[in-house]
Every structure is written in structure tokens, then in C-alpha cells.
Design a protein around this motif. Structure first.
Motif, PDB file in Angstrom:
ATOM      1  N   LEU A 147      64.668 -47.354 -69.345  1.00  0.00           N
ATOM      2  CA  LEU A 147      64.459 -45.417 -70.182  1.00  0.00           C
ATOM      3  C   LEU A 147      65.219 -45.876 -71.326  1.00  0.00           C
ATOM      4  N   SER A 148      65.216 -46.383 -72.472  1.00  0.00           N
ATOM      5  CA  SER A 148      65.912 -46.845 -73.377  1.00  0.00           C
ATOM      6  C   SER A 148      65.856 -46.501 -74.585  1.00  0.00           C
ATOM      7  N   ALA A 149      66.757 -46.149 -75.483  1.00  0.00           N
ATOM      8  CA  ALA A 149      65.862 -45.653 -77.001  1.00  0.00           C
ATOM      9  C   ALA A 149      65.264 -47.007 -77.245  1.00  0.00           C
ATOM     10  N   ARG A 150      65.928 -48.555 -77.588  1.00  0.00           N
ATOM     11  CA  ARG A 150      65.490 -49.508 -78.067  1.00  0.00           C
ATOM     12  C   ARG A 150      63.878 -49.373 -77.068  1.00  0.00           C
ATOM     13  N   LYS A 151      63.585 -48.886 -75.905  1.00  0.00           N
ATOM     14  CA  LYS A 151      61.859 -48.889 -75.818  1.00  0.00           C
ATOM     15  C   LYS A 151      61.133 -48.220 -76.353  1.00  0.00           C
ATOM     16  N   ASP A 152      61.822 -47.359 -76.308  1.00  0.00           N
ATOM     17  CA  ASP A 152      60.716 -46.396 -77.798  1.00  0.00           C
ATOM     18  C   ASP A 152      59.511 -45.516 -76.760  1.00  0.00           C
ATOM     19  N   TRP A 153      60.035 -45.113 -75.755  1.00  0.00           N
ATOM     20  CA  TRP A 153      58.471 -44.440 -74.710  1.00  0.00           C
ATOM     21  C   TRP A 153      57.943 -42.891 -75.821  1.00  0.00           C
ATOM     22  N   PRO A 154      58.661 -42.202 -76.330  1.00  0.00           N
ATOM     23  CA  PRO A 154      58.189 -41.079 -76.689  1.00  0.00           C
ATOM     24  C   PRO A 154      57.136 -41.968 -77.667  1.00  0.00           C
ATOM     25  N   THR A 155      57.184 -42.789 -78.072  1.00  0.00           N
ATOM     26  CA  THR A 155      56.428 -42.746 -79.494  1.00  0.00           C
ATOM     27  C   THR A 155      55.109 -43.619 -78.475  1.00  0.00           C
ATOM     28  N   LEU A 156      54.978 -43.962 -77.101  1.00  0.00           N
ATOM     29  CA  LEU A 156      53.600 -43.974 -76.534  1.00  0.00           C
ATOM     30  C   LEU A 156      53.411 -42.990 -75.947  1.00  0.00           C
ATOM     31  N   VAL A 157      54.200 -41.348 -75.680  1.00  0.00           N
ATOM     32  CA  VAL A 157      54.126 -39.981 -75.057  1.00  0.00           C
ATOM     33  C   VAL A 157      53.022 -39.218 -76.373  1.00  0.00           C
ATOM     34  N   ALA A 158      54.252 -39.550 -77.485  1.00  0.00           N
ATOM     35  CA  ALA A 158      53.530 -39.017 -78.340  1.00  0.00           C
ATOM     36  C   ALA A 158      51.570 -39.183 -78.814  1.00  0.00           C
ATOM     37  N   ALA A 159      51.129 -40.373 -78.719  1.00  0.00           N
ATOM     38  CA  ALA A 159      50.269 -41.250 -78.661  1.00  0.00           C
ATOM     39  C   ALA A 159      49.274 -40.559 -78.061  1.00  0.00           C
ATOM     40  N   LEU A 160      49.818 -40.704 -76.672  1.00  0.00           N
ATOM     41  CA  LEU A 160      49.367 -40.479 -75.500  1.00  0.00           C
ATOM     42  C   LEU A 160      48.681 -38.756 -75.999  1.00  0.00           C
ATOM     43  N   ALA A 161      49.485 -38.101 -76.461  1.00  0.00           N
ATOM     44  CA  ALA A 161      49.404 -36.548 -76.617  1.00  0.00           C
ATOM     45  C   ALA A 161      48.250 -36.327 -77.360  1.00  0.00           C
ATOM     46  N   GLN A 162      48.294 -36.705 -78.560  1.00  0.00           N
ATOM     47  CA  GLN A 162      47.022 -37.001 -78.736  1.00  0.00           C
ATOM     48  C   GLN A 162      45.603 -37.512 -78.354  1.00  0.00           C
TER      49      GLN A 162
END
Length: 358
Positions: free
Chosen positions: A186-201
């Protein structure tokens, strides 16, 4: 040096805990295990765990370990770039450069989120180290090109030993609801927030998600991800179990339906191939060496673009035929992937050349 039967014995300098659950350490572990089949015995030279930003004491301890290895053996030394990229060659023990092969997983200065001045300093130190070493072993053609083009390493001294793949049974992919799996720190490089933001949609659809990765290596990024889950009201649908044992990761692959890796950069992306070995449809960022690892079998998406990720995930959730097509592509890609014995053979060749003074 070589012992009975021509086995090449080499010290492998690795910082920190070899059991750390990251791709780089997994590569090191697999290389050690596969070495004997290629006539290579790698014995670990333990270095302190503060790299790539060691304290003065940790850097001094690392140099002392390398100096002791030079004094007790005439053979070459393999060193993980996590350490050597942070040790200026002008302070290396005498005689190290001509016997040193550096394993570079990806340039340290390419880590997402570094202040620009820190990234430049890290790339400068790492470039000097890589240019000074006898040769360089790296894990992808993309990284090799970056080392030559950005850091000035002579291409003739770079060997590419892509990660191997261990065959596995395909996953049944019958999740109800379907499980979207991500594996990585869970690091900045892995960018999991992009996946979370996608799933929020896609919160109105039927899915669950699990992101398995160490929360301690980039605590700021991990805490930020946890906050985002709460803010989006997805903390009951997206699980963050932390770092898991290898057997637990294998079980998750067997239970998953789709695999996602939104990283901003990867030196290769071993988990992509691991997921493909299970026949999982893979969505990955079009970044770093991920296209090389996927080799046409993944759906490559723009990094940092939640809308594009949401659209792609929705399409796969809705289209069983497309999931089957991508599953078949994953299995075909896995079937043509090299094995760890191939990586060990390439490493052994580089180390034998160093031993011979070539």
C-alpha cells in the motif's frame, strides 16, 4: 568461487528482512532457490534494513559487510540495488567495483511521491553505482532501457533476467459476488486510490474487492487509503488485510475473479503473471514495464484515470464472453513465460563473467 562440480558460490548482499512481502524480495528469494539448477549457489550477505535511505551507521555497517566478503572470498558479489543504489561508489571498499554485479529491480528515484530534489539525488547516486559496477542485472527490457538512457549505464554491461513463473491451477472464477483482487504494497507508487475511486463509481453493482499488501512500508499512503475507503463508504466492501503469507496469497488467487494493478510504475510486475497463471482477466496500468509483463494479454488502462478503470471493470463484470476471452489470453501468456531457472541461468552467466574478470 567454484566448488565441486563447477558450482559457483556467490555472496548475495540483501538489505533488511529477506522475508519482506514485496516483489523485489520475492525475486531475490526465488533467485536463491532456483540458483543450484543453474550451477549457482547464492548465500545471503545480510545488510541493515534502512535502505534505500540508510543512516550513517547503517551505511557504514553495509560497507563493513561488503569489505569482509571481499576479504574472505575471491569470487564475485551480487548485490540488491535497493542497497547499492544508495551507497556512493567513492566510498565502496577497495576492490569491490570489479567484482560487483548489481541487481536493479527499478531505479530508486522513480518511486512515486519523492520530492523532485530527492529523486534527482537518488538517481545520481544510483547511476554512479551502476556505472561503476562490473555489470548490472535487471528484471525487464524497459528497466534496462531506462538504465542506459537515463543513468548512462553501458548497454553491453546490462543483462535482463525477467522474473520466472511457477505453474498453478486455474481459478474457477465463480465468485458470488465476484472478487476483484489487488496484490501489492500500500504505497503511493501502487496507486490503489485510483482503483477505489473507480469502484466508487460502481457502488450500485455486485462486487467485492480485496487489496493485499504491506501497510508498513509507506504508512502515509496506507493511512490515506484507509481514510478514502471510509469517506467513500466502501470500507465494508474493500478489504485491506495487510501483508499475507505466500500460502494466503495463493488462496486469494484461487478465489479471485478479476485482477487489478493500477501502479504508476513497475520494474516488471510479477503479480500480473501470477494472476495470469490462474487464468484471471487482468487490468493493469499502462505504465513502466507492465505492458512488457502482460505481453498483450492484459487490458492496459491509463494510470490515475478512475473513469477509464470504472468503465473497463463494468464492461468485464457485465460481459461473461469478454471475461472468458481474457482468461484464455492470460493462460496463453503464462504458458510462454520463462521459469525461475531461466532467470538464475542469466544471473549465473553474469556472475561467471565477473568471476573471470571479463
Amino acid at each position: 568461487m567454484s566448488g565441486a562440480g563447477g558450482l559457483l558460490r556467490v555472496g548475495f548482499a540483501i538489505p533488511g528482512d529477506l522475508d519482506t512481502p514485496t516483489g523485489g524480495y520475492e525475486y531475490d528469494r526465488r533467485l536463491i532457490a532456483a540458483g543450484p539448477a543453474a550451477g549457482l549457489e547464492l548465500s545471503r550477505l545480510p545488510l541493515p534494513g534502512g535502505f534505500p535511505e540508510p543512516t550513517l551507521d547503517e551505511a557504514a555497517a553495509a560497507r563493513a559487510t561488503l569489505a569482509a566478503a571481499l576479504a574472505t572470498s575471491r569470487g564475485p558479489i551480487l548485490a540488491d540495488g535497493l542497497a547499492m543504489g544508495a551507497l556512493s561508489p567513492e566510498r565502496w571498499p577497495e576492490g569491490l567495483a570489479e567484482r560487483l554485479v548489481i541487481l536493479c529491480h527499478h531505479p530508486l528515484g522513480h518511486e512515486t511521491g519523492l520530492p523532485p530534489e530527492r529523486a534527482r539525488a537518488m538517481l545520481e547516486t544510483e547511476g554512479a553505482a551502476l556505472r561503476a559496477a562490473r555489470s548490472v542485472l535487471t528484471t525487464s527490457r524497459v528497466t534496462a532501457a531506462a538504465l542506459a538512457g537515463e543513468l548512462g549505464v553501458d548497454p553491453a554491461r546490462i543483462r535482463v533476467a525477467v522474473p520466472g513463473l511457477i505453474p498453478a491451477e486455474p481459478a474457477p472464477r465463480r465468485g458470488a459476488p465476484p472478487l476483484l483482487l489487488g496484490v501489492g504494497t500500500l504505497s503511493a507508487r501502487k496507486d490503489w486510490p485510483t482503483l477505489v475511486a473507480a469502484l466508487a463509481q460502481l457502488r450500485d453493482r455486485d462486487w467485492r474487492c480485496l487489496i493485499a499488501g504491506d501497510v508498513t512500508r509507506d504508512t502515509e499512503a496506507a493511512e490515506r487509503l484507509e481514510r478514502v475507503l471510509v469517506e467513500e463508504g466502501l470500507d465494508d466492501r474493500i478489504a485491506l488485510p495487510g501483508a499475507l503469507r505466500r500460502a494466503q496469497i495463493e488462496q486469494l488467487y484461487a478465489e479471485a475473479d478479476l485482477f487489478c494493478l493500477p501502479s504508476r510504475h513497475e520494474g516488471y510486475g510479477m503479480v500480473v503473471l501470477e494472476a495470469m497463471a490462474r487464468g484471471l482477466p487482468v487490468l493493469a496500468a499502462d505504465a513502466g514495464a507492465l505492458p512488457e509483463a502482460a505481453d498483450g494479454a492484459a487490458l492496459l488502462l491509463p494510470p490515475g484515470d478512475p473513469a477509464a478503470w470504472a468503465e473497463a471493470i463494468a464492461r468485464l463484470l457485465d460481459d461473461a464472453d469478454e471475461r472468458e476471452r481474457m482468461s484464455a489470453a492470460s493462460l496463453a501468456r503464462a504458458a510462454r513465460a520463462p521459469r525461475w531457472e531461466d532467470a538464475a541461468r542469466i544471473a549465473a552467466e553474469a556472475l561467471r563473467e565477473a568471476a573471470a574478470g571479463q
